[in-house]
Design an enzyme around this catalytic site. Structure first.
Site, short mmCIF file in Angstrom:
data_model
loop_
_atom_site.label_atom_id
_atom_site.label_comp_id
_atom_site.label_asym_id
_atom_site.label_seq_id
_atom_site.Cartn_x
_atom_site.Cartn_y
_atom_site.Cartn_z
N GLU A 322 -0.97 2.72 6.13
CA GLU A 322 -0.19 3.86 6.65
C GLU A 322 -1.06 5.10 6.86
O GLU A 322 -0.57 6.23 6.76
CB GLU A 322 0.98 4.18 5.71
CG GLU A 322 1.95 3.02 5.57
CD GLU A 322 3.03 3.23 4.50
OE1 GLU A 322 3.31 4.39 4.14
OE2 GLU A 322 3.59 2.22 4.04
N GLU A 412 5.01 -4.26 5.44
CA GLU A 412 5.93 -3.64 4.47
C GLU A 412 7.17 -3.25 5.22
O GLU A 412 7.08 -2.54 6.22
CB GLU A 412 5.30 -2.34 3.95
CG GLU A 412 5.07 -2.24 2.48
CD GLU A 412 4.48 -0.88 2.15
OE1 GLU A 412 5.21 0.12 2.25
OE2 GLU A 412 3.31 -0.83 1.79
#
Ligand code: NAG
Ligand code: NAG
Length: 471
Positions: A322, A412
């Protein structure tokens, strides 16, 4: 900031105006639906910013429930490419697109001076009446119109790299990669963050995820100094030994500079908000003390990855996850330091330490963050959107990012994707992995009934169905 407030007051004074929506049918060509003709909730029509089509655009997205809802009739069930003509004149924004009050997907609007058509993934319309709602999310953007174009069939993935980027690849790691290539586009691997939650799924529905993801967080030296003891390696070996596939991420606690205050404890030290560690400064030369600390930390992680190597465990390795979000310190200084750090992690682990069990999983979607085709094996995204949708927007963005030469994973997710939607959208995620507490065990994200549907689908591979991938 001032302009934001101005718009807020302006939206408040106008209040809520409802406009009847006119149902229309998309035919074979692209069809455009003006936002000012759609149903407005908490939003208003304006025409102060030039460049709109029709008679205006919709503004006033400042409350969580603010939205514009389009009603569209389709003769048959069919998949369409959706594009949103929008202006993010206050900087980059995100919106939520909600189809038929169900699946929600997130769409990124890059900052712009005026209106642009922005690709917004695909929507599967039912025969009959459908709704597409554009809902606030970050808010503070202008919506001019949406356009629907019947989707072309997805081309076969014939150009996926056959070899991995690493200087050396163990036989079992190549076996895993070959297996992944063999199922890509045909099936999805079920996956779960943390072994304990994978076992919880087994208890709930009698099926075990094929893939388990573990976190090397507690092996970060600045945590170990404060007494943490990691267990992720044992969990990974345990899942590998029962025939499973292992993915590893690393919430890298900053090596130094942790605030350790009431609001930002030392154990939040991977967050930008919890440290003044400056990745850009640390990487400016190879002799400063903080560069040395970065290398020290990577070496500490190498010790753990070597334990996995010794146990014969190939790893879907997803460091610096991320990064593009900026909320972790490795992404806090923009794409260049993040890519430089990716290179350092790679050099140290794959070259210096000679680890041969790593498959390198990149985890940002935006092109300016991409290290390049020669530096990653698999592309992935982390997606938190409710509704168990197919996340086709991000899938299509990743297809574009890697020009369809890389496998693509939902590394995720908050909500596990429903297999019938994955197939209808041809969103060929290689695996999904649901985050643990408050997501996998929360009916707002994943009801047990939905998990049962997913885990019992022929399209979804579970642990019992992947036995023997090692050959
Ligand atoms: C993967 O394929 C692309 C396109 O064919 C190529 O440019 C790249 O070098 C390949 N990478 C590897 C690791 O094989
Ligand atoms: C290393 O990082 C810490 C924490 O941000 C900072 O206080 C220190 O000045 C840095 N050291 C160097 C040599 O840049």
């Amino acid at each position: 900031m001032v302009r934001l407030l101005d718009l807020g007051l302006y939206a408040l004074t106008l209040g809520i105006i409802g406009v009847d929506s006119k149902p229309c049918k998309p035919r074979d060509g692209p069809r455009t639906y003006e936002a000012e003709d759609a149903l407005l909730s908490g939003t208003t029509v304006d025409n102060a910013v030039p460049g709109y089509t029709g008679t205006g655009y919709v503004t006033g997205f400042d409350q969580g429930s603010d939205k514009v809802t389009f009603t569209i009739t389709s003769d048959t069930a069919r998949l369409y490419d959706l594009s949103i003509r929008a202006a993010a004149i206050y900087g980059e924004k995100r919106t939520s697109v909600v189809l038929n009050n169900g699946a929600s997907s997130e769409v990124y609007f890059p900052a712009s001076d005026g209106f642009n058509a922005i690709p917004a993934g695909q929507v599967l319309l039912n025969a009959g009446s459908n709704t597409i709602a554009i809902v606030n999310n970050w808010g503070w953007y202008l919506i001019d119109s949406i356009t629907l174009t019947p989707s072309a069939k997805r081309p076969k993935h014939t150009n996926i790299n056959t070899s991995l980027i690493g200087p050396s690849t163990s036989a079992v790691t190549q076996k895993l990669y070959d297996y992944l290539r063999s199922i890509y586009g045909k099936k999805i691997l079920s996956g779960q963050q943390d072994l304990s939650w994978a076992n919880w799924i087994q208890q709930q529905i009698g099926k075990t995820p094929a893939l388990v993801s573990v976190d090397l967080m507690d092996y970060s030296p600045s945590r170990v100094e404060r007494g943490t003891v990691g267990t992720a390696v044992e969990e990974a070996i345990n899942h590998h030994n029962r025939g499973g596939i292992v993915s590893v991420l690393w919430h890298w606690n900053a090596p130094v500079g942790l605030y350790d205050t009431e609001e930002n404890k030392w154990w939040s030290g991977f967050y930008t908000r919890a440290t003044d560690f400056d990745v850009e400064l640390a990487l400016r030369d190879t002799t400063n003390a903080n560069y040395t600390l970065l290398v020290r930390d990577i070496d500490a992680i190498a010790v753990q990855l070597k334990r996995l190597q010794a146990a014969g465990v190939p790893v879907l390795w997803r460091p610096l996850h991320e990064a593009e979000g900026g909320w972790f310190w490795w992404g806090a200084k923009g794409p260049e330091p993040a890519k430089k750090l990716w290179d350092l992690v790679y050099q140290r682990l794959a070259v210096h330490h000679g680890l041969d069990n790593l498959i390198w999983v990149w985890n940002s979607v935006l092109p300016q963050w991409y290290p390049g085709d020669e530096k990653v094996d698999i592309l992935s995204a982390d997606i938190y959107a409710q509704g168990n949708g197919p996340m086709s927007t991000q899938y299509n963005e990743l297809i574009e990012l890697g020009k369809d030469t890389k496998l693509i994973a939902a590394a995720e997710v908050g909500a596990a994707p429903l297999p019938d939607l994955l197939q209808a959208y041809e969103a060929h995620w290689l695996w999904f992995a649901v985050w643990g507490d408050t997501f996998i065990n929360n009916a707002e994200w994943n009801s047990v009934q939905t998990l049962r549907t997913i885990y019992n689908s022929d399209y979804v591979l579970t642990l019992d169905e992947i036995q023997g991938w090692r050959g």
